[in-house]
Scaffold this motif. Structure first.
Motif, PDB file in Angstrom:
ATOM      1  N   ARG A   1       3.367  -0.956 -10.597  1.00 55.73           N
ATOM      2  CA  ARG A   1       4.585  -0.272 -11.026  1.00 55.73           C
ATOM      3  C   ARG A   1       4.956   0.893 -10.132  1.00 55.73           C
ATOM      4  O   ARG A   1       5.842   1.670 -10.428  1.00 55.73           O
ATOM      5  N   SER A   2       4.226   1.050  -9.021  1.00 58.16           N
ATOM      6  CA  SER A   2       4.610   2.138  -8.133  1.00 58.16           C
ATOM      7  C   SER A   2       4.906   1.616  -6.740  1.00 58.16           C
ATOM      8  O   SER A   2       5.735   2.142  -6.030  1.00 58.16           O
ATOM      9  N   GLY A   3       4.255   0.531  -6.338  1.00 55.92           N
ATOM     10  CA  GLY A   3       4.452   0.009  -4.996  1.00 55.92           C
ATOM     11  C   GLY A   3       5.686  -0.871  -4.913  1.00 55.92           C
ATOM     12  O   GLY A   3       5.990  -1.623  -5.825  1.00 55.92           O
ATOM     13  N   MET A   4       6.424  -0.737  -3.815  1.00 55.98           N
ATOM     14  CA  MET A   4       7.566  -1.607  -3.579  1.00 55.98           C
ATOM     15  C   MET A   4       7.115  -2.734  -2.653  1.00 55.98           C
ATOM     16  O   MET A   4       6.440  -2.493  -1.655  1.00 55.98           O
ATOM     17  N   VAL A   5       7.499  -3.945  -2.963  1.00 52.37           N
ATOM     18  CA  VAL A   5       7.116  -5.086  -2.152  1.00 52.37           C
ATOM     19  C   VAL A   5       8.226  -5.353  -1.131  1.00 52.37           C
ATOM     20  O   VAL A   5       9.319  -5.753  -1.486  1.00 52.37           O
ATOM     21  N   GLU A   6       7.932  -5.088   0.126  1.00 48.00           N
ATOM     22  CA  GLU A   6       8.936  -5.257   1.169  1.00 48.00           C
ATOM     23  C   GLU A   6       9.081  -6.734   1.521  1.00 48.00           C
ATOM     24  O   GLU A   6       8.199  -7.544   1.271  1.00 48.00           O
ATOM     25  N   ASP A   7      10.201  -7.025   2.158  1.00 48.24           N
ATOM     26  CA  ASP A   7      10.521  -8.399   2.480  1.00 48.24           C
ATOM     27  C   ASP A   7       9.487  -9.031   3.423  1.00 48.24           C
ATOM     28  O   ASP A   7       9.088 -10.186   3.243  1.00 48.24           O
ATOM     29  N   ASN A   8       9.024  -8.265   4.428  1.00 48.64           N
ATOM     30  CA  ASN A   8       8.050  -8.842   5.361  1.00 48.64           C
ATOM     31  C   ASN A   8       6.728  -9.138   4.649  1.00 48.64           C
ATOM     32  O   ASN A   8       6.029 -10.094   4.981  1.00 48.64           O
ATOM     33  N   ILE A   9       6.402  -8.332   3.645  1.00 45.30           N
ATOM     34  CA  ILE A   9       5.188  -8.592   2.872  1.00 45.30           C
ATOM     35  C   ILE A   9       5.346  -9.876   2.062  1.00 45.30           C
ATOM     36  O   ILE A   9       4.432 -10.698   1.988  1.00 45.30           O
TER      37      ILE A   9
ATOM     38  N   SER B   1       0.831  -1.196   0.000  1.00 46.99           N
ATOM     39  CA  SER B   1       0.000   0.000   0.000  1.00 46.99           C
ATOM     40  C   SER B   1       0.865   1.245   0.000  1.00 46.99           C
ATOM     41  O   SER B   1       1.766   1.381   0.823  1.00 46.99           O
ATOM     42  N   ALA B   2       0.582   2.127  -0.950  1.00 47.19           N
ATOM     43  CA  ALA B   2       1.308   3.387  -0.993  1.00 47.19           C
ATOM     44  C   ALA B   2       0.701   4.362   0.019  1.00 47.19           C
ATOM     45  O   ALA B   2       1.297   5.359   0.384  1.00 47.19           O
ATOM     46  N   VAL B   3      -0.511   4.039   0.483  1.00 50.56           N
ATOM     47  CA  VAL B   3      -1.236   4.924   1.396  1.00 50.56           C
ATOM     48  C   VAL B   3      -0.919   4.528   2.848  1.00 50.56           C
ATOM     49  O   VAL B   3      -0.817   3.353   3.166  1.00 50.56           O
ATOM     50  N   GLU B   4      -0.789   5.516   3.706  1.00 51.11           N
ATOM     51  CA  GLU B   4      -0.557   5.243   5.127  1.00 51.11           C
ATOM     52  C   GLU B   4      -1.763   4.534   5.734  1.00 51.11           C
ATOM     53  O   GLU B   4      -2.898   4.770   5.335  1.00 51.11           O
TER      54      GLU B   4
ATOM     55  N   GLY C   1       3.564 -11.868  -6.548  1.00 54.01           N
ATOM     56  CA  GLY C   1       2.986 -10.575  -6.885  1.00 54.01           C
ATOM     57  C   GLY C   1       4.017  -9.541  -7.303  1.00 54.01           C
ATOM     58  O   GLY C   1       3.726  -8.358  -7.328  1.00 54.01           O
ATOM     59  N   VAL C   2       5.215 -10.004  -7.631  1.00 52.83           N
ATOM     60  CA  VAL C   2       6.266  -9.074  -8.036  1.00 52.83           C
ATOM     61  C   VAL C   2       6.409  -9.122  -9.553  1.00 52.83           C
ATOM     62  O   VAL C   2       6.426 -10.193 -10.143  1.00 52.83           O
ATOM     63  N   ASN C   3       6.476  -7.960 -10.187  1.00 55.24           N
ATOM     64  CA  ASN C   3       6.610  -7.921 -11.638  1.00 55.24           C
ATOM     65  C   ASN C   3       8.023  -7.610 -12.097  1.00 55.24           C
ATOM     66  O   ASN C   3       8.462  -8.073 -13.125  1.00 55.24           O
ATOM     67  N   ILE C   4       8.691  -6.794 -11.317  1.00 56.56           N
ATOM     68  CA  ILE C   4       9.993  -6.278 -11.734  1.00 56.56           C
ATOM     69  C   ILE C   4      10.927  -6.264 -10.534  1.00 56.56           C
ATOM     70  O   ILE C   4      10.506  -5.960  -9.420  1.00 56.56           O
ATOM     71  N   VAL C   5      12.187  -6.587 -10.775  1.00 56.90           N
ATOM     72  CA  VAL C   5      13.192  -6.538  -9.719  1.00 56.90           C
ATOM     73  C   VAL C   5      14.209  -5.449 -10.058  1.00 56.90           C
ATOM     74  O   VAL C   5      14.716  -5.402 -11.177  1.00 56.90           O
ATOM     75  N   LEU C   6      14.456  -4.574  -9.107  1.00 58.19           N
ATOM     76  CA  LEU C   6      15.429  -3.499  -9.312  1.00 58.19           C
ATOM     77  C   LEU C   6      16.574  -3.655  -8.319  1.00 58.19           C
ATOM     78  O   LEU C   6      16.390  -4.203  -7.236  1.00 58.19           O
TER      79      LEU C   6
ATOM     80  N   VAL D   1      29.007  -1.807  -0.268  1.00 55.12           N
ATOM     81  CA  VAL D   1      27.975  -0.800  -0.028  1.00 55.12           C
ATOM     82  C   VAL D   1      26.639  -1.534   0.028  1.00 55.12           C
ATOM     83  O   VAL D   1      26.549  -2.710  -0.329  1.00 55.12           O
ATOM     84  N   SER D   2      25.634  -0.826   0.498  1.00 58.23           N
ATOM     85  CA  SER D   2      24.300  -1.384   0.548  1.00 58.23           C
ATOM     86  C   SER D   2      23.925  -1.929  -0.832  1.00 58.23           C
ATOM     87  O   SER D   2      23.988  -1.218  -1.832  1.00 58.23           O
ATOM     88  N   SER D   3      23.599  -3.216  -0.896  1.00 56.89           N
ATOM     89  CA  SER D   3      23.171  -3.779  -2.175  1.00 56.89           C
ATOM     90  C   SER D   3      21.944  -4.628  -1.911  1.00 56.89           C
ATOM     91  O   SER D   3      21.440  -4.680  -0.803  1.00 56.89           O
ATOM     92  N   GLY D   4      21.471  -5.292  -2.907  1.00 56.34           N
ATOM     93  CA  GLY D   4      20.276  -6.105  -2.729  1.00 56.34           C
ATOM     94  C   GLY D   4      19.264  -5.745  -3.782  1.00 56.34           C
ATOM     95  O   GLY D   4      19.613  -5.176  -4.822  1.00 56.34           O
ATOM     96  N   ILE D   5      18.014  -6.059  -3.497  1.00 58.18           N
ATOM     97  CA  ILE D   5      17.019  -5.852  -4.531  1.00 58.18           C
ATOM     98  C   ILE D   5      15.784  -5.135  -4.001  1.00 58.18           C
ATOM     99  O   ILE D   5      15.489  -5.160  -2.816  1.00 58.18           O
ATOM    100  N   GLU D   6      15.116  -4.465  -4.908  1.00 58.97           N
ATOM    101  CA  GLU D   6      13.809  -3.890  -4.611  1.00 58.97           C
ATOM    102  C   GLU D   6      12.814  -4.534  -5.559  1.00 58.97           C
ATOM    103  O   GLU D   6      13.100  -4.732  -6.736  1.00 58.97           O
ATOM    104  N   LEU D   7      11.645  -4.824  -5.038  1.00 56.60           N
ATOM    105  CA  LEU D   7      10.663  -5.551  -5.825  1.00 56.60           C
ATOM    106  C   LEU D   7       9.489  -4.643  -6.134  1.00 56.60           C
ATOM    107  O   LEU D   7       8.905  -4.038  -5.245  1.00 56.60           O
ATOM    108  N   VAL D   8       9.164  -4.565  -7.412  1.00 54.30           N
ATOM    109  CA  VAL D   8       8.099  -3.669  -7.846  1.00 54.30           C
ATOM    110  C   VAL D   8       6.880  -4.499  -8.189  1.00 54.30           C
ATOM    111  O   VAL D   8       6.982  -5.507  -8.886  1.00 54.30           O
ATOM    112  N   ASP D   9       5.702  -4.088  -7.697  1.00 49.60           N
ATOM    113  CA  ASP D   9       4.508  -4.878  -7.980  1.00 49.60           C
ATOM    114  C   ASP D   9       3.836  -4.422  -9.262  1.00 49.60           C
ATOM    115  O   ASP D   9       4.333  -3.555  -9.970  1.00 49.60           O
ATOM    116  N   SER D  10       2.692  -5.033  -9.560  1.00 50.42           N
ATOM    117  CA  SER D  10       2.072  -4.822 -10.856  1.00 50.42           C
ATOM    118  C   SER D  10       1.615  -3.380 -11.064  1.00 50.42           C
ATOM    119  O   SER D  10       1.459  -2.937 -12.190  1.00 50.42           O
TER     120      SER D  10
END
Lengths: 591, 591
Positions: B448-456, A494-497, B48-53, B437-446
């Protein structure tokens, strides 16, 4: 499905369009025999599924006809389904080679169903009857597990040969060669129908002998400076024999890791299929006392299975075994498609920890247990079948195998490329696909008792993709929100708080409630039986669904709970379902 | 990470231990330039992840140093991350070859960020500066997309050549050969450091020329009795050119299916990288007017992507295109590991619908865009690097490539096998891995704006495996259940009937409530501020969790909702968190 008097029905319930869960039904008059009953493994999207079984509705419906079963060898995809099936159908007797029967006996005991059938060991060239119509002869073949059979079934319409899994290995590790003479004897009279293993029908040439692995592994053992770890399929008894012999030759003690590996080794040694001395083995808890260059670790995990010993070793999570510089890890097994990523991840992790990892097709450290095109041709040449059914493979492999058979002189009209559940009718003059019985798959979860239904898989898929939102609210008898609705997100991006979302939820609920209340409450709002709570709830739920999808740009599963509260005391109202849509939640009245 | 005065830092943020999201940072003093910024695709378990950055924290923290970016070619794994990064960091200017810049421009427009940077087209042998410390020359190379560069970066410590993706194709489709002379010119003075593509470092020999595909496809086209469908990567511009030429030769009209395919063809034709006449194409809605033997369909879906045109065609779900007997479908692309199962499923479905499907490595209908061992050796021989960094590949490929370099005379101490986030410090005399340095991945959902966090992701994994159980109950101020608790199951396998389960839930709640009430309510039960509702709820929730796990033999996610009801009027109580464990739900008081 009517059948003419002299017709043999052949009904594959598993093993086609897939690798796994081989199960083939033969039916003549009122008699059924079953050849093999394996299990399969889940593919992508089968969330929480551990085991895949064929749908055996047909056998349940015709259980009174079942005379018995034959198993060709002891691999999971040929015997693994039996403990499950015995809970649903009665199989009076199961025949099979010694090792398979020993492994099966262990399985049935584990599942507590050992008393539901009689297990009978048969030896090569043994002939026995099942019912009035089937006479069975076991023909020794060569495969990646010891003690494997090709089966000749003499039926009223003619001899049907089912190859089981095979390759033609002229130099097998145990010296027990393929009984080509017996095959040729059947071929001399021409086999009526051949049902043959199609796994490698796309691969030209012969499959190399299992023995060809020996010199390649020997060289790797010779060059290894420290500990050696070998991973292979637990059931590849011949491979285990080679590894144990090489351990002895290179003066290394063997520690075995992994439950299935321990189990197969114990049974295979008991029955004499694995020959080695007790003194070769060292228990896992004593490996610290063995110097690196004197130690070999035999482990499960060749397919990168998440919970296997090797995967945990590669992650540094195994208690007794830690990778260190100088270790050599040998993958003596080919990746099953679908496992590739898990395997290469394991390889990479092992390398990063400092291990030298030997893997890949060109190293000579693995050969297939299934025959390639030339093996398949030799099988066709020896048996000279009139009719042909390619078995054990995915569709394109079956097609390729049927092309090979056509090149060998089988008439195209005398072959069928079939799917699971197809009913092949074989007479003296013809073969055709006569219809279909209930087929498909059943999914078993980790508890080994629950079946995972299709709708549950769909829900899990939705949960996995987009998570779940729970909204709980309380509505008073005059159609007002009581207290604050509760909102819970799990697995939702969720992008919303959260607080802002909470406000939006309240706003939408209040708006929808005031809008729909007049429609569903009629005029008499104080007589709760006049209120269509269920209809109202559906409207509110739909509105919430729309809002969430818009906000999240995804489709989380919504669990929508509505309490109906009244100050007059505790009372429950049965809410009528409106029927318009599947009820996703129930409304209930409290106090 | 301290750096000595004359040290070039090379920091890969993506592209190692994986295929995808290539991103390499070069830093000298207070200046940073970036080479490529690609995206990756999700692997198993990334629900639910579409893109990995890549994680670009390092760039965000050092954004003031960024002087600009260079892209080597137009593939997604080299330019696909840019639209996302531009929302977080400022990149003053991006240089690249014409086709890549055209495709990138389109991407930036789609994302609405076209004004956040300046795009500059460069041509082979163009030299430009970035900041005070970097002089860049573009060297034309050969790859599966037209207009691809190897980049020579002259820095204060010496010349660094980054090969980009390459193979050495002496007969490229567009006639634009690898600029070996320019490479040799740099090699004559010895290149200080070579960073080279490791994709095929495990494959012996040379990669065949793209042109070698022509005669193989020509033969397939010649033999095809009806419609032809060709699927390949949309970005394989050379392959598209071959297919279009063959379509013309065999007198077939071309219909293009799939958004990305249409997009690449439009741009490549505009810029002259695809040569063909307008009259060759037929719009999709008119294909019914073209007879089968005059039609070619060019489609996306070579990797079995679920939503792609070809996958929908194979499922019989595509509106305009239905497979019929006589169709020939050509897979002119290799399976990316992890896609194998999806691809063979598609192939099987197409065959079952009657199509003749051409696929597989031995058909000559696909060649790799990346050089094999001999290409890699030639690159090393021409550039004669003092230092060497294998790039673009998984760990074992990097190790293999470094062995090749060692065989070619690069000293083992002059090479580093690194991971994403490693900081390589390169001086005139040394190369070493100086930190991380800080590395790793960010996961973008369908969306295309929300980031999927690891706990999710972890929650989704649990939801996918075992589903979700919601229990909602109401408790009165004197510690009694009000009404019936509500129970909802989603994605849960239960051997127990719903009604029976409901009773068990009530029983457990009643028992736990009466047991724990005295502990949490103190003596004064009528003063609600004296009641530790949160502590009580935790006890009830834990009890429920235990009961569910025991009954289901699995671990469904539990959403536990507790309403606290009072007859004295609507009032809310802030519930204290007990802190003992993560709060999984909130208690709330209504009425």
């Amino acid at each position: 499905m009517k059948k003419s008097p002299s017709t043999l029905k052949i009904i594959p319930l598993g093993g086609l369009h897939e690798i796994g869960k081989n199960t083939c039904v033969f039916e003549y008059d009122d008699e059924i025999i079953i050849l093999d009953a394996g299990l399969g493994f889940p593919t992508d999207g089968m969330h929480g599924v551990n085991i895949v079984l064929p749908d055996i509705t047909y056998l349940c419906e015709n259980h009174h006809k079942i005379k018995g079963m034959i198993v060709t060898h002891g691999h999971e995809d040929h015997i693994g389904g039996i403990p499950f099936h015995l809970k649903n159908i009665e199989i009076p007797v199961i025949y099979g080679p010694r090792l398979a029967i020993a492994l099966l006996h262990h399985k049935l005991e584990e599942a507590g169903v050992q008393n539901r059938t009689e297990l009978k060991t048969v030896r090569p060239r043994d002939i026995f009857r099942l019912g009035k119509n089937f006479s069975i002869e076991c023909i020794r073949n060569t495969h990646s597990i010891a003690d494997s059979f090709t089966i000749a079934i003499t039926t009223p319409v003619g001899v049907v040969i089912h190859t089981g899994d095979f390759k033609i290995d002229h130099t097998p590790v145990d010296g027990e060669t393929f009984d080509l003479q017996k095959l040729a004897e059947y071929g001399e009279k021409r086999v009526h129908c051949l049902i043959s293993d199609s796994t490698n029908s796309e691969v030209p040439g012969f499959t190399p002998s299992e023995k060809s692995v020996y010199p390649s592994l020997d060289r790797v053992f010779f060059e290894a400076p420290g500990r050696i770890m070998v991973t292979t399929f637990a059931s590849s008894v011949h491979r285990l024999q080679i590894v144990l012999e090489l351990a002895k030759k290179h003066d290394r003690l063997v520690a075995v890791v992994g439950r299935s590996m321990l189990n197969v080794i114990a049974h295979a040694r008991n029955l004499g299929y694995l020959n080695c001395e007790d003194s070769l083995f060292v228990p896992l808890h004593s490996v610290r006392n063995v110097s690196d260059e004197k130690l070999l670790i035999l482990t499960t995990g060749s397919q990168g299975e998440p919970m296997s010993a090797l995967t945990r070793i590669a992650k540094g999570e195994h208690k007794q075994i830690k990778i260190s510089q100088g270790d050599t890890v040998i993958f003596s097994a080919n990746p099953i498609p679908g496992n590739t990523i898990a395997i290469v991840n394991t390889i990479d992790k092992l390398m990063m920890l400092g291990a030298h990892v030997i893997y890949g097709k060109d190293k000579g450290i693995h050969v297939s247990g299934h025959g390639c095109q030339e093996d398949q041709k030799l099988m066709l040449a020896l048996t000279r079948p009139k009719f042909f059914i390619p078995f054990h493979g995915e569709h394109r492999m079956l097609v390729k195998h049927s092309q090979t058979a056509q090149n060998m002189g089988v008439h195209p009209e005398n072959m069928v490329v079939i799917q699971n559940g197809d009913v092949v009718e074989l007479t003296q003059d013809s073969i055709y696909n006569a219809g279909k019985v209930s087929s498909g798959i059943e999914l078993v979860d980790s508890s080994r008792s629950g079946m995972v239904e299709d709708n549950i898989l769909k829900e899990r898929q939705q949960l996995a993709e987009d998570g779940v939102v729970t909204v709980a609210l309380a509505v008073s008898f005059d159609g007002k929100l009581i207290g604050q609705p509760q909102l819970h997100l799990r697995g939702v991006v969720s992008a919303v708080e959260k607080a802002q979302l909470q406000e939006m939820v309240i706003k939408v609920l209040e708006k929808d409630l005031s809008y729909y209340w007049p429609d569903y409450a009629n005029s008499n709002v104080h007589n709760n039986t006049q209120i269509d709570w269920s209809g109202l709830q559906n409207e509110l739920e739909s509105g919430m669904q729309r809002m969430l999808r818009r906000e999240f740009q995804s489709q989380p599963l919504l669990v929508f709970l509505m309490h109906i509260l009244d100050a007059e005391g505790e009372k429950e109202i049965t809410v009528k379902t409106v029927g318009r849509r599947r009820r996703r939640s129930t409304a209930k009245v409290a106090s």
